[in-house]
Scaffold this motif. Structure first.
Motif, PDB file in Angstrom:
ATOM      1  N   LEU A  16      -1.310  12.300  -1.131  1.00 38.24           N
ATOM      2  CA  LEU A  16      -2.075  11.340  -1.918  1.00 38.24           C
ATOM      3  C   LEU A  16      -3.192  12.066  -2.664  1.00 38.24           C
ATOM      4  O   LEU A  16      -3.923  12.861  -2.075  1.00 38.24           O
ATOM      5  CB  LEU A  16      -2.676  10.260  -1.009  1.00 38.24           C
ATOM      6  CG  LEU A  16      -1.668   9.430  -0.200  1.00 38.24           C
ATOM      7  CD1 LEU A  16      -2.404   8.487   0.749  1.00 38.24           C
ATOM      8  CD2 LEU A  16      -0.730   8.659  -1.112  1.00 38.24           C
ATOM      9  N   THR A  18      -5.612  10.423  -4.204  1.00 37.63           N
ATOM     10  CA  THR A  18      -6.683   9.446  -4.366  1.00 37.63           C
ATOM     11  C   THR A  18      -7.402   9.240  -3.046  1.00 37.63           C
ATOM     12  O   THR A  18      -6.828   9.468  -1.981  1.00 37.63           O
ATOM     13  CB  THR A  18      -6.128   8.097  -4.865  1.00 37.63           C
ATOM     14  OG1 THR A  18      -7.205   7.163  -4.996  1.00 37.63           O
ATOM     15  CG2 THR A  18      -5.092   7.551  -3.913  1.00 37.63           C
ATOM     16  N   VAL A  21      -6.785   3.620  -1.268  1.00 39.82           N
ATOM     17  CA  VAL A  21      -5.424   3.111  -1.464  1.00 39.82           C
ATOM     18  C   VAL A  21      -5.373   1.630  -1.121  1.00 39.82           C
ATOM     19  O   VAL A  21      -6.205   1.108  -0.361  1.00 39.82           O
ATOM     20  CB  VAL A  21      -4.403   3.881  -0.601  1.00 39.82           C
ATOM     21  CG1 VAL A  21      -4.298   5.326  -1.040  1.00 39.82           C
ATOM     22  CG2 VAL A  21      -4.741   3.780   0.877  1.00 39.82           C
ATOM     23  N   ARG A  22      -4.388   0.970  -1.679  1.00 39.12           N
ATOM     24  CA  ARG A  22      -4.112  -0.445  -1.406  1.00 39.12           C
ATOM     25  C   ARG A  22      -2.649  -0.548  -0.990  1.00 39.12           C
ATOM     26  O   ARG A  22      -1.748  -0.257  -1.771  1.00 39.12           O
ATOM     27  CB  ARG A  22      -4.399  -1.296  -2.637  1.00 39.12           C
ATOM     28  CG  ARG A  22      -4.221  -2.791  -2.413  1.00 39.12           C
ATOM     29  CD  ARG A  22      -4.748  -3.605  -3.594  1.00 39.12           C
ATOM     30  NE  ARG A  22      -4.046  -3.307  -4.847  1.00 39.12           N
ATOM     31  CZ  ARG A  22      -4.524  -2.579  -5.834  1.00 39.12           C
ATOM     32  NH1 ARG A  22      -5.740  -2.051  -5.735  1.00 39.12           N
ATOM     33  NH2 ARG A  22      -3.829  -2.361  -6.931  1.00 39.12           N
ATOM     34  N   GLU A  85      -6.550  -2.693   2.285  1.00 39.09           N
ATOM     35  CA  GLU A  85      -7.158  -1.621   1.494  1.00 39.09           C
ATOM     36  C   GLU A  85      -7.887  -0.655   2.423  1.00 39.09           C
ATOM     37  O   GLU A  85      -8.459  -1.069   3.433  1.00 39.09           O
ATOM     38  CB  GLU A  85      -8.154  -2.181   0.480  1.00 39.09           C
ATOM     39  CG  GLU A  85      -7.502  -2.786  -0.749  1.00 39.09           C
ATOM     40  CD  GLU A  85      -8.523  -3.127  -1.823  1.00 39.09           C
ATOM     41  OE1 GLU A  85      -8.101  -3.429  -2.964  1.00 39.09           O
ATOM     42  OE2 GLU A  85      -9.743  -3.102  -1.535  1.00 39.09           O
ATOM     43  N   LEU A 119       2.439   1.205  -2.057  1.00 39.94           N
ATOM     44  CA  LEU A 119       1.143   1.866  -1.952  1.00 39.94           C
ATOM     45  C   LEU A 119       0.595   2.125  -3.343  1.00 39.94           C
ATOM     46  O   LEU A 119       1.247   2.774  -4.169  1.00 39.94           O
ATOM     47  CB  LEU A 119       1.290   3.182  -1.184  1.00 39.94           C
ATOM     48  CG  LEU A 119      -0.004   3.784  -0.644  1.00 39.94           C
ATOM     49  CD1 LEU A 119      -0.577   2.931   0.473  1.00 39.94           C
ATOM     50  CD2 LEU A 119       0.225   5.205  -0.157  1.00 39.94           C
ATOM     51  N   TYR A 120      -0.620   1.604  -3.601  1.00 36.84           N
ATOM     52  CA  TYR A 120      -1.246   1.730  -4.923  1.00 36.84           C
ATOM     53  C   TYR A 120      -2.527   2.560  -4.814  1.00 36.84           C
ATOM     54  O   TYR A 120      -3.172   2.611  -3.757  1.00 36.84           O
ATOM     55  CB  TYR A 120      -1.607   0.346  -5.482  1.00 36.84           C
ATOM     56  CG  TYR A 120      -0.437  -0.529  -5.829  1.00 36.84           C
ATOM     57  CD1 TYR A 120       0.065  -0.559  -7.124  1.00 36.84           C
ATOM     58  CD2 TYR A 120       0.156  -1.341  -4.861  1.00 36.84           C
ATOM     59  CE1 TYR A 120       1.134  -1.388  -7.459  1.00 36.84           C
ATOM     60  CE2 TYR A 120       1.222  -2.159  -5.182  1.00 36.84           C
ATOM     61  CZ  TYR A 120       1.712  -2.170  -6.482  1.00 36.84           C
ATOM     62  OH  TYR A 120       2.773  -2.979  -6.809  1.00 36.84           O
ATOM     63  N   ASP A 121      -2.893   3.150  -5.929  1.00 41.78           N
ATOM     64  CA  ASP A 121      -4.183   3.810  -6.056  1.00 41.78           C
ATOM     65  C   ASP A 121      -5.229   2.711  -6.275  1.00 41.78           C
ATOM     66  O   ASP A 121      -5.155   1.948  -7.241  1.00 41.78           O
ATOM     67  CB  ASP A 121      -4.153   4.779  -7.235  1.00 41.78           C
ATOM     68  CG  ASP A 121      -5.425   5.617  -7.353  1.00 41.78           C
ATOM     69  OD1 ASP A 121      -6.422   5.276  -6.691  1.00 41.78           O
ATOM     70  OD2 ASP A 121      -5.409   6.596  -8.114  1.00 41.78           O
ATOM     71  N   LEU A 131       2.138   4.122  -6.169  1.00 43.44           N
ATOM     72  CA  LEU A 131       2.345   5.542  -5.897  1.00 43.44           C
ATOM     73  C   LEU A 131       3.619   5.756  -5.088  1.00 43.44           C
ATOM     74  O   LEU A 131       4.319   6.762  -5.249  1.00 43.44           O
ATOM     75  CB  LEU A 131       1.155   6.099  -5.108  1.00 43.44           C
ATOM     76  CG  LEU A 131      -0.230   5.953  -5.744  1.00 43.44           C
ATOM     77  CD1 LEU A 131      -1.295   6.429  -4.763  1.00 43.44           C
ATOM     78  CD2 LEU A 131      -0.291   6.738  -7.048  1.00 43.44           C
ATOM     79  N   LEU A 151      -1.120   6.278   7.074  1.00 45.23           N
ATOM     80  CA  LEU A 151      -1.934   7.198   6.283  1.00 45.23           C
ATOM     81  C   LEU A 151      -2.548   8.196   7.261  1.00 45.23           C
ATOM     82  O   LEU A 151      -3.169   7.783   8.248  1.00 45.23           O
ATOM     83  CB  LEU A 151      -3.027   6.434   5.541  1.00 45.23           C
ATOM     84  CG  LEU A 151      -2.547   5.282   4.650  1.00 45.23           C
ATOM     85  CD1 LEU A 151      -3.702   4.329   4.342  1.00 45.23           C
ATOM     86  CD2 LEU A 151      -1.936   5.804   3.370  1.00 45.23           C
TER      87      LEU A 151
END
Length: 299
Positions: A16, A18, A21-22, A85, A119-121, A131, A151
């Motif tokens: 990752l 970032t 994450v969401r 989140e 999974l989003y930034d 992502l 994670l």
């Protein structure tokens, strides 16, 4: 810059880039489809929570640090979503892993269709493309909780792993596997969600301590060649303690001894005199003939 979405296979991982994450759980609702709830467990290096406050779920939607939180459910064009989140960059260094899980309410995951985790930034100004995505499928069909992904720290950064490990014991099995204290309802009591709000505990009730995790899982859990990302405990360790209070034995009912002869009819035999002590005097019984009738009287 375009973001490429990684379609994950079970056990695969992706780095990752970032610090926030969401994780979005998404599924298709319908008749007979149970509701799905997202949750997160914040773990230390030993693979267990540091306290019960490290469990983020619908009754405790925010971690004390505020860095891991559960968002309200939403209805989107593709179905329903439940979201967690995590601000990974701000987490305490003692936090090694954040497990992303799902539990079903009203049925098993056999009946949940199109379940996937995206999974989003979550950084400000990030793009709308995920992502990574992972389609979560039931292994045995009897699962009522499943670890969708995790994670975890790797060096100075973080990675995401697709897991898909099921728990037929539901949220209670998943939570206790990572060190959460869960109070069981006494036998015969109405069933309640194991992660529901705390309820009084009867000290005489049977209590069960589950020191294990998933049963029926064939995916090898979260194990990996990389250190520090394996499952925390074996699923089949079960300790049952019974507490009871012995009851006093009941005595047979003994009627009291009569203290005098009945008053009806002719005189009765004397009441027995106790045999202990010195000899007792013979009881004197006065016997009188009943009055004779006319047929016996002299003329």
């Amino acid at each position: 810059m375009a973001v490429m979405t990684h379609a994950m296979l079970k056990g695969s991982n992706v780095p990752l880039d970032t610090a926030a994450v969401r994780a979005v759980l998404r599924w298709t609702p319908g008749p007979g489809v149970p509701d799905v709830d997202a949750s997160a467990l914040v773990l230390g290096p030993d693979g267990r929570v540091r306290s019960d406050e490290d469990f983020v779920f619908y009754n405790q939607p925010r971690h004390p640090s505020g860095l891991v939180r559960r968002l309200p459910k939403k209805r989107v064009a593709e179905g329903l979503t439940d979201t967690v989140e995590a601000d990974l960059g701000g987490l305490d260094p003692s936090i090694d892993r954040v497990v992303l899980a799902a539990s079903s309410d009203g049925g098993t995951f056999r009946s949940v269709t199109d379940l996937r985790i995206l999974l989003y930034d979550a950084a400000p100004g990030a793009g709308q493309e995920p992502l990574a995505l992972f389609d979560v499928t039931a292994e045995t069909g009897e699962e009522t909780a499943v670890i969708c992904g995790e994670l975890y720290r790797r060096g100075e950064g973080w990675k995401f792993r697709a897991v898909g490990q099921g728990y037929p014991t539901g949220l209670v099995g998943l939570a206790t596997d990572f060190g959460i204290s869960v109070d069981e309802a006494p036998e015969g009591a109405p069933a309640e969600d194991p992660a529901a709000e705390a309820r009084p505990v009867d000290p005489l009730a049977e209590t069960t301590a589950l020191d294990g995790g998933p049963t029926g899982s064939t995916g090898g859990g979260t194990g990996s060649a990389e250190a520090g990302t394996g499952s925390a405990a074996h699923p089949d360790d079960l300790t049952v303690a019974h507490a009871s209070v012995p009851s006093a034995p009941s005595l047979p009912h003994v009627p009291p001894m009569p203290d005098r002869a009945p008053a009806y009819g002719y005189p009765q035999p004397p009441v027995p005199v106790p045999a202990y002590g010195y000899p007792q005097p013979e009881p004197v019984v006065e016997f009188r003939m009943p009055p004779m009738g006319p047929q016996f009287q002299r003329p």
